[in-house]
Write an enzyme that holds these catalytic residues in place. Sequence first.
Site, short mmCIF file in Angstrom:
data_model
loop_
_atom_site.label_atom_id
_atom_site.label_comp_id
_atom_site.label_asym_id
_atom_site.label_seq_id
_atom_site.Cartn_x
_atom_site.Cartn_y
_atom_site.Cartn_z
N SER A 1 0.84 -1.21 0.00
CA SER A 1 0.00 0.00 0.00
C SER A 1 0.87 1.25 0.00
CB SER A 1 -0.93 0.00 1.22
OG SER A 1 -0.22 -0.30 2.40
N ASP B 1 4.19 1.43 11.27
CA ASP B 1 4.07 -0.02 11.53
C ASP B 1 5.17 -0.39 12.53
OD1 ASP B 1 4.02 -2.90 11.34
OD2 ASP B 1 3.15 -2.72 9.35
N ASP C 1 -4.97 0.04 8.22
CA ASP C 1 -4.82 -1.38 7.86
C ASP C 1 -3.88 -2.08 8.84
OD1 ASP C 1 -5.25 -3.67 6.34
OD2 ASP C 1 -3.72 -3.17 4.85
N HIS D 1 -6.54 -5.86 13.40
CA HIS D 1 -7.92 -6.00 12.95
C HIS D 1 -8.88 -6.44 14.05
CE1 HIS D 1 -6.02 -5.24 9.25
NE2 HIS D 1 -6.93 -5.76 8.45
N HIS E 1 -9.44 -0.52 5.53
CA HIS E 1 -9.35 -1.77 4.78
C HIS E 1 -10.02 -2.92 5.53
CE1 HIS E 1 -6.96 -4.89 2.36
NE2 HIS E 1 -7.69 -4.21 1.50
N1 SAH Z 1 -1.07 -2.46 4.10
C1 SAH Z 1 -0.28 -3.68 3.94
C2 SAH Z 1 -0.76 -4.83 4.83
C3 SAH Z 1 -0.75 -4.53 6.30
S1 SAH Z 1 -0.79 -6.02 7.28
C4 SAH Z 1 -0.24 -4.08 2.48
O1 SAH Z 1 -0.60 -3.28 1.60
O2 SAH Z 1 0.18 -5.20 2.19
C5 SAH Z 1 -0.97 -5.32 8.88
C6 SAH Z 1 0.26 -4.64 9.44
O3 SAH Z 1 -0.17 -3.90 10.57
C7 SAH Z 1 1.36 -5.57 9.95
O4 SAH Z 1 2.56 -5.31 9.29
C8 SAH Z 1 1.46 -5.27 11.46
O5 SAH Z 1 2.80 -5.26 11.95
C9 SAH Z 1 0.86 -3.89 11.54
N2 SAH Z 1 0.24 -3.58 12.82
C10 SAH Z 1 -0.62 -4.33 13.53
N3 SAH Z 1 -0.99 -3.71 14.66
C11 SAH Z 1 -0.34 -2.52 14.67
C12 SAH Z 1 -0.28 -1.43 15.59
N4 SAH Z 1 -1.00 -1.44 16.72
N5 SAH Z 1 0.52 -0.38 15.30
C13 SAH Z 1 1.26 -0.37 14.16
N6 SAH Z 1 1.23 -1.37 13.25
C14 SAH Z 1 0.46 -2.44 13.50
MG MG Z 2 -5.83 -5.31 5.14
#
Ligand code: SAH
Ligand code: MG
Length: 208
Positions: free
Chosen positions: A49, A68, A138, A141, A166
Amino acid sequence: MNNFFSDFFRSHCIKGFLAHEEGIALYEHARRVAGVGPCLEIGSYCGKSSVYLGVACREMGNTLYAVDHHRGSEEHQPGEEYHDRTLFDARVQRMDSFPAFRHTLALAKLEETVVPVVASSALTLRHWQTPLGLVFIDGGHSPAMAMADATGWAAKLAPGGILCIHDIFESPNDGGQGPFLAMQAVLATGRFTTLRQVQTMAVLERRR
Ligand code: SAH
Ligand code: MG
């Protein structure tokens, strides 16, 4: 631009969880908000992304803050469905997607456009002041995480700013409800309107 991204992702295998159509929508909205404020994403992983958002920012002279902690979400941990052992740092026994993310930034020539913030969403939010033009949510979740991210960062958008969320699944049969419930909470504030939904990504606008 569509072709640029197709070629880029064909030549370089960037791991990630984003459909091309969703990425194009991110690119388009990021271009449009250049005069509103900088862009920020929660959850960069290996940078998929970030490439769509980052290229839009580069073209417009804008900045992307890519937040992240790079320790992975629940589903990336060892034994879970989306665990990738090549992204595991055995020395600290934790996930680490930052080297892959950084490699993606170099490949896409985004090192002068994207500011990697290797920290949790909550820590980054703590002292955040700058009104934002676009936020892409994103990260975690779970219902609690998705809610904290969406409501916390929605409050940082400038009027006319865009909030993309997302993994919106209206029915529990299709996926987790965290992001969907978070989106509903944001809409219930009355400060946002829905612009569109692109596959599983909702696009809201902060009222002017
Ligand atoms: N946007 C990415 C996919 C994200 S996957 C793409 O385009 O492929 C979700 C990510 O969120 C992971 O790398 C994870 O480390 C991060 N994440 C999860 N919880 C988080 C938080 N509380 N703070 C920061 N990053 C987080
Ligand atoms: Mg996602």
